[in-house]
Design an enzyme around this catalytic site. Sequence first.
Site, PDB file in Angstrom:
ATOM      1  N   LYS A  14       1.034  10.359   4.835  1.00 36.20           N
ATOM      2  CA  LYS A  14       1.175   9.379   3.746  1.00 36.20           C
ATOM      3  C   LYS A  14       0.691   9.968   2.419  1.00 36.20           C
ATOM      4  CE  LYS A  14      -1.513   6.304   5.830  1.00 36.20           C
ATOM      5  NZ  LYS A  14      -1.899   6.937   7.093  1.00 36.20           N
ATOM      6  N   ARG A  89      -3.438  -2.474   5.744  1.00 35.98           N
ATOM      7  CA  ARG A  89      -3.770  -1.952   7.074  1.00 35.98           C
ATOM      8  C   ARG A  89      -4.014  -3.066   8.075  1.00 35.98           C
ATOM      9  NH1 ARG A  89      -5.655   3.447   5.324  1.00 35.98           N
ATOM     10  NH2 ARG A  89      -6.026   4.765   7.119  1.00 35.98           N
ATOM     11  N   ARG A 128      -7.306  19.722   9.057  1.00 36.41           N
ATOM     12  CA  ARG A 128      -7.769  19.365   7.714  1.00 36.41           C
ATOM     13  C   ARG A 128      -9.303  19.300   7.691  1.00 36.41           C
ATOM     14  NH1 ARG A 128      -5.680  13.901   4.943  1.00 36.41           N
ATOM     15  NH2 ARG A 128      -6.934  12.954   6.565  1.00 36.41           N
ATOM     16  N   ARG A 134     -14.379  16.056   5.073  1.00 31.66           N
ATOM     17  CA  ARG A 134     -14.353  14.639   5.453  1.00 31.66           C
ATOM     18  C   ARG A 134     -14.940  14.470   6.845  1.00 31.66           C
ATOM     19  NH1 ARG A 134      -8.654  11.717   4.145  1.00 31.66           N
ATOM     20  NH2 ARG A 134      -9.436  10.438   5.846  1.00 31.66           N
ATOM     21  N   ARG A 146     -10.012   6.177  15.069  1.00 32.27           N
ATOM     22  CA  ARG A 146      -9.137   5.778  13.953  1.00 32.27           C
ATOM     23  C   ARG A 146      -7.738   5.450  14.468  1.00 32.27           C
ATOM     24  NH1 ARG A 146      -9.854  10.878  10.268  1.00 32.27           N
ATOM     25  NH2 ARG A 146      -8.243   9.941   8.980  1.00 32.27           N
TER      26      ARG A 146
HETATM   27  P1  B4P Z   1      -2.210  12.758   5.434  1.00 29.62           P
HETATM   28  O1  B4P Z   1      -1.159  12.351   6.377  1.00 29.62           O
HETATM   29  O2  B4P Z   1      -1.870  12.914   4.040  1.00 29.62           O
HETATM   30  O3  B4P Z   1      -3.394  11.730   5.735  1.00 29.62           O
HETATM   31  P2  B4P Z   1      -3.228  10.170   5.538  1.00 29.62           P
HETATM   32  O4  B4P Z   1      -2.369   9.612   6.647  1.00 29.62           O
HETATM   33  O5  B4P Z   1      -2.768   9.889   4.139  1.00 29.62           O
HETATM   34  O6  B4P Z   1      -4.685   9.648   5.482  1.00 29.62           O
HETATM   35  P3  B4P Z   1      -5.617   8.897   6.536  1.00 29.62           P
HETATM   36  O7  B4P Z   1      -4.906   7.741   7.161  1.00 29.62           O
HETATM   37  O8  B4P Z   1      -6.235   9.914   7.413  1.00 29.62           O
HETATM   38  O9  B4P Z   1      -6.829   8.395   5.697  1.00 29.62           O
HETATM   39  P4  B4P Z   1      -7.095   7.267   4.607  1.00 29.62           P
HETATM   40  O10 B4P Z   1      -7.629   8.033   3.478  1.00 29.62           O
HETATM   41  O11 B4P Z   1      -5.928   6.361   4.328  1.00 29.62           O
HETATM   42  O12 B4P Z   1      -2.752  14.131   5.826  1.00 29.62           O
HETATM   43  C1  B4P Z   1      -3.116  14.526   7.125  1.00 29.62           C
HETATM   44  C2  B4P Z   1      -3.023  16.042   7.292  1.00 29.62           C
HETATM   45  O13 B4P Z   1      -1.736  16.374   7.814  1.00 29.62           O
HETATM   46  C3  B4P Z   1      -3.177  16.849   6.008  1.00 29.62           C
HETATM   47  O14 B4P Z   1      -4.002  17.944   6.254  1.00 29.62           O
HETATM   48  C4  B4P Z   1      -1.761  17.304   5.673  1.00 29.62           C
HETATM   49  O15 B4P Z   1      -1.735  18.535   5.017  1.00 29.62           O
HETATM   50  C5  B4P Z   1      -1.146  17.406   7.048  1.00 29.62           C
HETATM   51  N1  B4P Z   1       0.295  17.161   7.027  1.00 29.62           N
HETATM   52  C6  B4P Z   1       0.945  16.226   6.277  1.00 29.62           C
HETATM   53  N2  B4P Z   1       2.275  16.273   6.522  1.00 29.62           N
HETATM   54  C7  B4P Z   1       2.453  17.269   7.477  1.00 29.62           C
HETATM   55  C8  B4P Z   1       3.613  17.790   8.132  1.00 29.62           C
HETATM   56  N3  B4P Z   1       4.846  17.339   7.890  1.00 29.62           N
HETATM   57  N4  B4P Z   1       3.426  18.766   9.049  1.00 29.62           N
HETATM   58  C9  B4P Z   1       2.185  19.251   9.301  1.00 29.62           C
HETATM   59  N5  B4P Z   1       1.060  18.801   8.695  1.00 29.62           N
HETATM   60  C10 B4P Z   1       1.199  17.821   7.788  1.00 29.62           C
HETATM   61  O16 B4P Z   1      -8.222   6.364   5.314  1.00 29.62           O
HETATM   62  C11 B4P Z   1      -9.494   6.847   5.694  1.00 29.62           C
HETATM   63  C12 B4P Z   1     -10.408   5.682   6.107  1.00 29.62           C
HETATM   64  O17 B4P Z   1     -10.608   4.771   4.980  1.00 29.62           O
HETATM   65  C13 B4P Z   1      -9.911   4.767   7.220  1.00 29.62           C
HETATM   66  O18 B4P Z   1     -10.195   5.273   8.501  1.00 29.62           O
HETATM   67  C14 B4P Z   1     -10.687   3.446   6.908  1.00 29.62           C
HETATM   68  O19 B4P Z   1     -12.015   3.497   7.389  1.00 29.62           O
HETATM   69  C15 B4P Z   1     -10.742   3.407   5.393  1.00 29.62           C
HETATM   70  N6  B4P Z   1      -9.639   2.622   4.806  1.00 29.62           N
HETATM   71  C16 B4P Z   1      -8.653   3.123   3.993  1.00 29.62           C
HETATM   72  N7  B4P Z   1      -7.809   2.143   3.634  1.00 29.62           N
HETATM   73  C17 B4P Z   1      -8.228   1.002   4.236  1.00 29.62           C
HETATM   74  C18 B4P Z   1      -7.735  -0.340   4.273  1.00 29.62           C
HETATM   75  N8  B4P Z   1      -6.617  -0.686   3.615  1.00 29.62           N
HETATM   76  N9  B4P Z   1      -8.410  -1.260   4.993  1.00 29.62           N
HETATM   77  C19 B4P Z   1      -9.528  -0.926   5.643  1.00 29.62           C
HETATM   78  N10 B4P Z   1     -10.061   0.315   5.661  1.00 29.62           N
HETATM   79  C20 B4P Z   1      -9.415   1.289   4.961  1.00 29.62           C
END
Ligand code: B4P
Length: 190
Positions: A14, A89, A128, A134, A146
Amino acid sequence: MLNLVLFGPPGAGKGTQSEKLIEKYQLVHLSTGDILRSEISNGTALGLEAKKLMDQGVLVPDEVVIGMISNKLDANKDARGFIFDGFPRTVAQAEALDSLLTSKSSAISGMIALVVEPVELEKRLLLRGKDSGRPDDANPEIIRKRISEYNSKTAPVANYYKDQNKLTSINGIGSIDEIFSSICAVMDTY
Ligand code: B4P
Protein backbone atom coordinates in the site's frame (compact mmCIF):
# COMPACT_ATOMS: atom_id res chain seq x y z
CA MET A 1 -12.77 14.65 -6.31
CA LEU A 2 -11.03 11.31 -6.67
CA ASN A 3 -10.88 9.45 -3.36
CA LEU A 4 -9.20 6.05 -3.34
CA VAL A 5 -9.04 3.52 -0.52
CA LEU A 6 -5.90 1.45 -1.11
CA PHE A 7 -6.46 -1.74 0.82
CA GLY A 8 -4.57 -4.90 1.71
CA PRO A 9 -2.87 -6.76 4.54
CA PRO A 10 0.31 -5.42 6.24
CA GLY A 11 3.12 -5.55 3.70
CA ALA A 12 0.81 -5.82 0.66
CA GLY A 13 2.44 -2.77 -0.96
CA LYS A 14 0.00 0.00 0.00
CA GLY A 15 2.69 2.47 1.04
CA THR A 16 4.90 1.56 -1.91
CA GLN A 17 2.13 2.03 -4.50
CA SER A 18 0.75 5.18 -2.81
CA GLU A 19 4.06 6.96 -3.38
CA LYS A 20 3.76 6.35 -7.13
CA LEU A 21 0.03 7.14 -7.29
CA ILE A 22 0.25 10.54 -5.58
CA GLU A 23 2.85 11.60 -8.11
CA LYS A 24 0.82 10.50 -11.14
CA TYR A 25 -2.63 11.67 -9.97
CA GLN A 26 -1.64 14.66 -7.77
CA LEU A 27 -3.61 13.39 -4.79
CA VAL A 28 -2.96 13.88 -1.07
CA HIS A 29 -1.57 10.74 0.62
CA LEU A 30 -3.13 9.99 4.00
CA SER A 31 -1.39 7.04 5.66
CA THR A 32 -2.57 6.50 9.22
CA GLY A 33 0.55 4.37 9.85
CA ASP A 34 2.80 7.29 8.78
CA ILE A 35 0.79 9.83 10.81
CA LEU A 36 1.02 7.61 13.91
CA ARG A 37 4.78 7.08 13.42
CA SER A 38 5.24 10.84 13.14
CA GLU A 39 3.33 11.30 16.43
CA ILE A 40 5.70 8.72 17.97
CA SER A 41 8.83 10.44 16.71
CA ASN A 42 7.53 13.80 17.99
CA GLY A 43 6.97 12.22 21.42
CA THR A 44 3.33 13.39 21.69
CA ALA A 45 0.91 11.87 24.24
CA LEU A 46 -1.01 10.27 21.37
CA GLY A 47 2.24 8.86 19.96
CA LEU A 48 3.27 7.34 23.29
CA GLU A 49 -0.11 5.63 23.65
CA ALA A 50 -0.10 4.42 20.01
CA LYS A 51 3.45 3.06 20.25
CA LYS A 52 2.47 0.55 22.95
CA LEU A 53 -0.24 -0.87 20.68
CA MET A 54 1.69 -0.74 17.41
CA ASP A 55 4.69 -2.50 18.93
CA GLN A 56 2.36 -5.37 19.86
CA GLY A 57 0.90 -5.50 16.34
CA VAL A 58 -2.62 -4.50 17.43
CA LEU A 59 -4.83 -1.72 16.09
CA VAL A 60 -4.97 1.76 17.62
CA PRO A 61 -8.53 2.72 18.85
CA ASP A 62 -10.97 3.84 16.13
CA GLU A 63 -11.68 7.25 17.70
CA VAL A 64 -7.97 8.14 17.63
CA VAL A 65 -7.44 7.42 13.91
CA ILE A 66 -10.84 8.87 12.88
CA GLY A 67 -9.91 12.14 14.66
CA MET A 68 -6.54 12.20 12.87
CA ILE A 69 -8.16 11.73 9.44
CA SER A 70 -10.81 14.37 10.16
CA ASN A 71 -8.04 16.89 10.99
CA LYS A 72 -6.14 16.03 7.80
CA LEU A 73 -9.27 16.43 5.62
CA ASP A 74 -9.85 19.87 7.17
CA ALA A 75 -6.22 20.82 6.61
CA ASN A 76 -6.38 19.90 2.87
CA LYS A 77 -9.61 21.59 1.77
CA ASP A 78 -8.30 22.36 -1.73
CA ALA A 79 -7.06 18.83 -2.49
CA ARG A 80 -8.01 17.21 -5.83
CA GLY A 81 -8.61 14.03 -3.87
CA PHE A 82 -7.07 11.63 -1.36
CA ILE A 83 -5.42 8.24 -1.20
CA PHE A 84 -6.39 6.57 2.04
CA ASP A 85 -3.59 4.11 2.86
CA GLY A 86 -4.08 1.85 5.90
CA PHE A 87 -7.43 3.50 6.64
CA PRO A 88 -10.20 2.45 7.14
CA ARG A 89 -9.06 -0.66 9.02
CA THR A 90 -12.39 -1.47 10.71
CA VAL A 91 -16.01 -1.21 9.58
CA ALA A 92 -16.55 1.54 12.19
CA GLN A 93 -13.71 3.54 10.57
CA ALA A 94 -15.28 2.99 7.10
CA GLU A 95 -18.66 4.28 8.33
CA ALA A 96 -17.00 7.32 9.94
CA LEU A 97 -15.09 8.06 6.73
CA ASP A 98 -18.32 7.97 4.69
CA SER A 99 -19.94 10.45 7.12
CA LEU A 100 -16.91 12.76 7.04
CA LEU A 101 -16.85 12.78 3.23
CA THR A 102 -20.64 13.19 2.93
CA SER A 103 -20.42 16.25 5.19
CA LYS A 104 -17.96 17.68 2.64
CA SER A 105 -20.23 16.73 -0.32
CA SER A 106 -17.72 14.10 -1.38
CA ALA A 107 -17.50 10.28 -1.42
CA ILE A 108 -15.14 7.34 -1.90
CA SER A 109 -14.62 6.70 -5.64
CA GLY A 110 -13.46 3.12 -5.13
CA MET A 111 -11.41 0.64 -3.14
CA ILE A 112 -8.47 -1.21 -4.71
CA ALA A 113 -7.46 -4.27 -2.71
CA LEU A 114 -3.98 -5.76 -3.14
CA VAL A 115 -4.09 -9.53 -2.74
CA VAL A 116 -0.93 -11.15 -1.31
CA GLU A 117 -0.69 -14.41 0.61
CA PRO A 118 0.61 -14.48 4.23
CA VAL A 119 3.92 -16.28 3.50
CA GLU A 120 4.96 -13.50 1.08
CA LEU A 121 3.79 -10.78 3.53
CA GLU A 122 5.92 -12.19 6.32
CA LYS A 123 8.93 -12.41 4.00
CA ARG A 124 8.56 -8.77 2.86
CA LEU A 125 8.05 -7.35 6.34
CA LEU A 126 11.00 -9.25 7.84
CA LEU A 127 13.16 -7.98 4.98
CA ARG A 128 12.04 -4.38 5.60
CA GLY A 129 12.57 -4.92 9.36
CA LYS A 130 16.29 -5.46 8.76
CA ASP A 131 16.81 -1.74 8.12
CA SER A 132 13.53 0.10 8.74
CA GLY A 133 14.03 0.32 12.50
CA ARG A 134 10.31 -0.48 12.85
CA PRO A 135 9.85 -2.76 15.90
CA ASP A 136 6.63 -4.17 14.38
CA ASP A 137 8.59 -5.44 11.32
CA ALA A 138 11.42 -7.10 13.24
CA ASN A 139 9.68 -9.98 14.94
CA PRO A 140 7.81 -12.84 13.17
CA GLU A 141 5.38 -13.21 16.08
CA ILE A 142 4.36 -9.53 15.90
CA ILE A 143 3.99 -9.80 12.12
CA ARG A 144 1.68 -12.81 12.55
CA LYS A 145 -0.32 -10.84 15.13
CA ARG A 146 -0.73 -7.97 12.63
CA ILE A 147 -1.92 -10.42 9.96
CA SER A 148 -4.36 -11.97 12.42
CA GLU A 149 -5.69 -8.50 13.40
CA TYR A 150 -6.12 -7.85 9.68
CA ASN A 151 -8.06 -11.09 9.15
CA SER A 152 -10.41 -10.54 12.09
CA LYS A 153 -10.97 -6.76 12.08
CA THR A 154 -9.86 -5.34 8.72
CA ALA A 155 -10.78 -7.94 6.06
CA PRO A 156 -14.56 -7.26 6.62
CA VAL A 157 -13.99 -3.68 5.40
CA ALA A 158 -13.66 -5.09 1.84
CA ASN A 159 -17.26 -6.36 2.02
CA TYR A 160 -18.41 -2.92 3.17
CA TYR A 161 -17.19 -1.45 -0.15
CA LYS A 162 -18.19 -4.54 -2.18
CA ASP A 163 -21.78 -3.98 -1.05
CA GLN A 164 -21.51 -0.48 -2.52
CA ASN A 165 -20.06 -1.90 -5.81
CA LYS A 166 -16.79 -0.06 -5.14
CA LEU A 167 -14.34 -2.96 -4.66
CA THR A 168 -11.72 -4.08 -7.22
CA SER A 169 -9.15 -6.73 -6.23
CA ILE A 170 -5.72 -6.82 -7.84
CA ASN A 171 -2.89 -9.35 -7.68
CA GLY A 172 -0.29 -7.79 -5.34
CA ILE A 173 2.47 -10.22 -6.37
CA GLY A 174 4.82 -9.22 -9.16
CA SER A 175 7.08 -6.27 -9.86
CA ILE A 176 6.18 -2.89 -8.34
CA ASP A 177 5.73 -1.45 -11.86
CA GLU A 178 3.44 -4.28 -13.01
CA ILE A 179 1.21 -3.80 -9.97
CA PHE A 180 1.24 -0.04 -10.48
CA SER A 181 -0.01 -0.49 -14.09
CA SER A 182 -2.88 -2.69 -12.90
CA ILE A 183 -3.85 -0.08 -10.30
CA CYS A 184 -3.69 2.77 -12.85
CA ALA A 185 -5.98 0.83 -15.22
CA VAL A 186 -8.62 0.83 -12.46
CA MET A 187 -7.93 4.43 -11.40
CA ASP A 188 -8.54 5.58 -14.97
CA THR A 189 -12.10 4.20 -14.84
CA TYR A 190 -13.02 6.42 -11.85
P1 B4P B 1 4.16 -1.77 2.29
O1 B4P B 1 3.30 -2.76 1.63
O2 B4P B 1 4.34 -0.48 1.66
O3 B4P B 1 3.61 -1.73 3.79
P2 B4P B 1 2.13 -1.30 4.13
O4 B4P B 1 1.18 -2.40 3.73
O5 B4P B 1 1.86 0.06 3.54
O6 B4P B 1 2.18 -0.96 5.64
P3 B4P B 1 1.70 -1.73 6.95
O7 B4P B 1 0.31 -2.24 6.80
O8 B4P B 1 2.77 -2.68 7.33
O9 B4P B 1 1.77 -0.67 8.08
P4 B4P B 1 0.95 0.63 8.50
O10 B4P B 1 1.98 1.67 8.53
O11 B4P B 1 -0.28 0.90 7.68
O12 B4P B 1 5.59 -2.31 2.40
C1 B4P B 1 5.94 -3.60 2.84
C2 B4P B 1 7.29 -4.04 2.27
O13 B4P B 1 7.07 -4.77 1.07
C3 B4P B 1 8.24 -2.90 1.90
O14 B4P B 1 9.52 -3.22 2.34
C4 B4P B 1 8.18 -2.84 0.38
O15 B4P B 1 9.38 -2.41 -0.18
C5 B4P B 1 7.90 -4.28 0.03
N1 B4P B 1 7.15 -4.41 -1.22
C6 B4P B 1 6.13 -3.61 -1.64
N2 B4P B 1 5.67 -4.03 -2.84
C7 B4P B 1 6.42 -5.16 -3.16
C8 B4P B 1 6.41 -6.04 -4.29
N3 B4P B 1 5.57 -5.89 -5.32
N4 B4P B 1 7.28 -7.08 -4.27
C9 B4P B 1 8.15 -7.24 -3.25
N5 B4P B 1 8.21 -6.42 -2.17
C10 B4P B 1 7.35 -5.39 -2.13
O16 B4P B 1 0.44 0.24 9.98
C11 B4P B 1 1.31 -0.04 11.06
C12 B4P B 1 0.52 -0.12 12.37
O17 B4P B 1 -0.13 1.16 12.66
C13 B4P B 1 -0.64 -1.12 12.43
O18 B4P B 1 -0.21 -2.42 12.76
C14 B4P B 1 -1.54 -0.49 13.54
O19 B4P B 1 -1.07 -0.79 14.83
C15 B4P B 1 -1.39 1.01 13.32
N6 B4P B 1 -2.45 1.56 12.46
C16 B4P B 1 -2.25 2.14 11.23
N7 B4P B 1 -3.42 2.55 10.72
C17 B4P B 1 -4.40 2.21 11.60
C18 B4P B 1 -5.82 2.34 11.61
N8 B4P B 1 -6.47 2.89 10.57
N9 B4P B 1 -6.51 1.88 12.68
C19 B4P B 1 -5.87 1.34 13.72
N10 B4P B 1 -4.53 1.18 13.79
C20 B4P B 1 -3.78 1.61 12.74
